[in-house]
Design a protein around this motif. Structure first.
Motif, PDB file in Angstrom:
ATOM      1  N   MET A 195      69.785  43.784  66.304  1.00 37.89           N
ATOM      2  CA  MET A 195      70.426  45.100  66.163  1.00 37.89           C
ATOM      3  C   MET A 195      70.518  45.526  64.693  1.00 37.89           C
ATOM      4  O   MET A 195      70.679  46.712  64.405  1.00 37.89           O
ATOM      5  CB  MET A 195      71.814  45.112  66.820  1.00 37.89           C
ATOM      6  N   ARG A 229      71.727  48.524  75.885  1.00 33.83           N
ATOM      7  CA  ARG A 229      72.418  47.952  77.052  1.00 33.83           C
ATOM      8  C   ARG A 229      72.432  48.993  78.154  1.00 33.83           C
ATOM      9  O   ARG A 229      73.198  49.958  78.102  1.00 33.83           O
ATOM     10  CB  ARG A 229      73.818  47.493  76.671  1.00 33.83           C
ATOM     11  N   ARG A 238      65.588  38.612  81.657  1.00 32.54           N
ATOM     12  CA  ARG A 238      64.679  37.676  80.963  1.00 32.54           C
ATOM     13  C   ARG A 238      64.786  36.289  81.583  1.00 32.54           C
ATOM     14  O   ARG A 238      63.794  35.582  81.739  1.00 32.54           O
ATOM     15  CB  ARG A 238      64.993  37.643  79.469  1.00 32.54           C
TER      16      ARG A 238
HETATM   17  C1  BGC Z   1      67.832  41.522  71.898  1.00 34.42           C
HETATM   18  C2  BGC Z   1      68.785  40.528  71.333  1.00 34.42           C
HETATM   19  C3  BGC Z   1      70.062  41.227  70.940  1.00 34.42           C
HETATM   20  C4  BGC Z   1      70.612  41.996  72.120  1.00 34.42           C
HETATM   21  C5  BGC Z   1      71.855  42.749  71.756  1.00 34.42           C
HETATM   22  C6  BGC Z   1      68.482  42.264  73.043  1.00 34.42           C
HETATM   23  O1  BGC Z   1      67.601  43.235  73.533  1.00 34.42           O
HETATM   24  O2  BGC Z   1      66.687  40.865  72.371  1.00 34.42           O
HETATM   25  O3  BGC Z   1      68.254  39.897  70.211  1.00 34.42           O
HETATM   26  O4  BGC Z   1      70.985  40.259  70.502  1.00 34.42           O
HETATM   27  O5  BGC Z   1      69.645  42.887  72.590  1.00 34.42           O
HETATM   28  O6  BGC Z   1      72.363  43.441  72.855  1.00 34.42           O
END
Ligand code: BGC
Length: 370
Positions: free
Chosen positions: A88, A162, A225
């Motif tokens: 991020m 998210r 994942r």
């Molecule tokens: C990333 C992670 C990150 C996370 C944060 C993911 O898409 O791969 O590295 O910590 O997002 O929400």
């Protein structure tokens, strides 16, 4: 009224900048993607350039005080779930650079992994009258509340990183999610293992024995994942054995600790270390090396993100591979979506997720990403 004018001026600047970009103006500092990360408080956007200023002046024909104050292109509030996250950090730097490059005034806040804190930040941005918000929620489970808040205030909002459900987003038509489909990255991790000489079955016992170091399990990226990396193996007809699955919360130190404990407990039984992100994979690599194991000889290791450190390890043969989580592409997508919203575009339920593709990174193509 004031807001409309801000948008009109912002759009005029944007159009002019886009036209400039179509001409012969080179892209800004292409070789320097990391900008200084400004303090969480306020960062004034640098004056875009004279062209933008001229465009602004031209657009604001009935120029008054309000128009004069919005020459930068509008105020954008950005909420990041926490600054102390390797991926991020790359993402927010890209976002800030693109927005400031377009002449917006940007304020980026650190949610410190605390949803209550982030809720306050969102409310403050709304009280300050920001023109648009870009939010990386702390908790996916807070999506309903966040969406209700921005809807109530009528602020165009782009959610990033998210992903809420289509149903949750459907209640507000000035809301978009920009991110990646995490199922794709999981599948690619599995494929990286299938692409090895023995498809992950190093000891030839007919099954792939792995440990899974998971991100924050509340996060859909971590869930998908975890599921799809293994599914790629079973779909290809491989038998699998999960020796351990633990949450490492996307964190390098936790990745190191989990891998260290598992290596002590399961030893040579571990053939594959799946990590939901690169930062945890870098931690796991430290433990693997400390245990005297050699990646790509007696153990495989994969991550996601394509952080610089991971790209180096893929190039050196210390990681089997990673998957590009395109921070630059997502940041650009988020800004494009924000500008579409500012231009009045609305989105129907089911059409509110905009995805950027993941890309598999192996020793063969790693140089393209470095
Ligand atoms: C990333 C992670 C990150 C996370 C944060 C993911 O898409 O791969 O590295 O910590 O997002 O929400």
């Amino acid at each position: 009224m004031k807001l409309k004018k801000i948008i009109a001026v912002a759009m005029a600047s944007t159009m002019m900048l886009a036209m400039t970009a179509c001409g012969n103006t080179p892209a800004p500092a292409a070789d320097n993607t990391t900008t200084d990360t400004p303090a969480a408080d306020n960062t004034a956007a640098p004056a875009a350039d004279n062209t933008a200023a001229d465009a602004t002046a031209a657009a604001a024909q009935d120029a008054d005080a309000a128009a004069a104050t919005v020459g930068e292109g509008g105020n954008i509030g950005v909420c990041i779930y926490k600054f102390d996250d390797a991926f991020m950090t790359t993402y927010r730097n890209a976002l800030q650079e693109i927005l400031e490059g377009k002449g917006y005034t940007v304020t980026v806040m650190d949610g410190k992994n605390d949803q209550a804190e982030q809720n306050n930040q969102i409310n403050n941005f709304i009280a300050q009258g920001v023109d648009a918000l870009i939010i990386n929620p702390v908790m996916t489970s807070a999506a309903d509340q966040i969406i209700a808040t921005v809807k109530d205030a009528g602020v165009p909002t782009v959610l990033i990183n998210r992903e809420p459900t289509a149903e949750q987003m459907g209640v507000y038509d000035k809301l978009v999610y920009v991110g990646c489909d995490a199922r794709q990255s999981g599948t690619m991790q599995g494929e990286l293992i299938l692409d090895t000489a023995n498809k992950g079955d190093i000891n030839g016992d007919g099954k792939v024995s792995y440990i899974m170091i998971q991100g924050d399990p509340e996060n859909i990226d971590a869930q998908y994942r975890t599921e799809f990396s293994v599914k790629a193996l079973t779909d290809a007809g491989m038998e699998v054995e999960e020796l351990d699955l633990q949450r490492g919360d996307w964190d390098r130190n936790k990745g190191q600790e989990i891998a260290q404990n598992d290596l002590a407990k399961f030893g040579d039984e571990i053939e594959v270390v799946f990590c939901n992100n690169d930062d945890m994979a870098i931690g796991a690599l430290q433990a693997i090396q400390a245990a005297g194991r050699t990646v790509n000889e007696d153990i495989y290791l994969v991550g996601v993100d394509a952080l610089d450190a991971a790209l180096n390890e893929v190039a050196n043969g210390n990681m089997t591979g990673t998957v590009l989580n395109d921070a630059q592409g997502q940041a650009q997508g988020a800004v494009d979506a924000m500008e579409a919203l500012l231009g009045g575009k609305t989105y129907a339920e089911g059409e509110q997720s905009i995805y950027v593709d993941y890309v598999k990174v192996t020793p063969d193509n790693v140089s393209n990403f470095q």
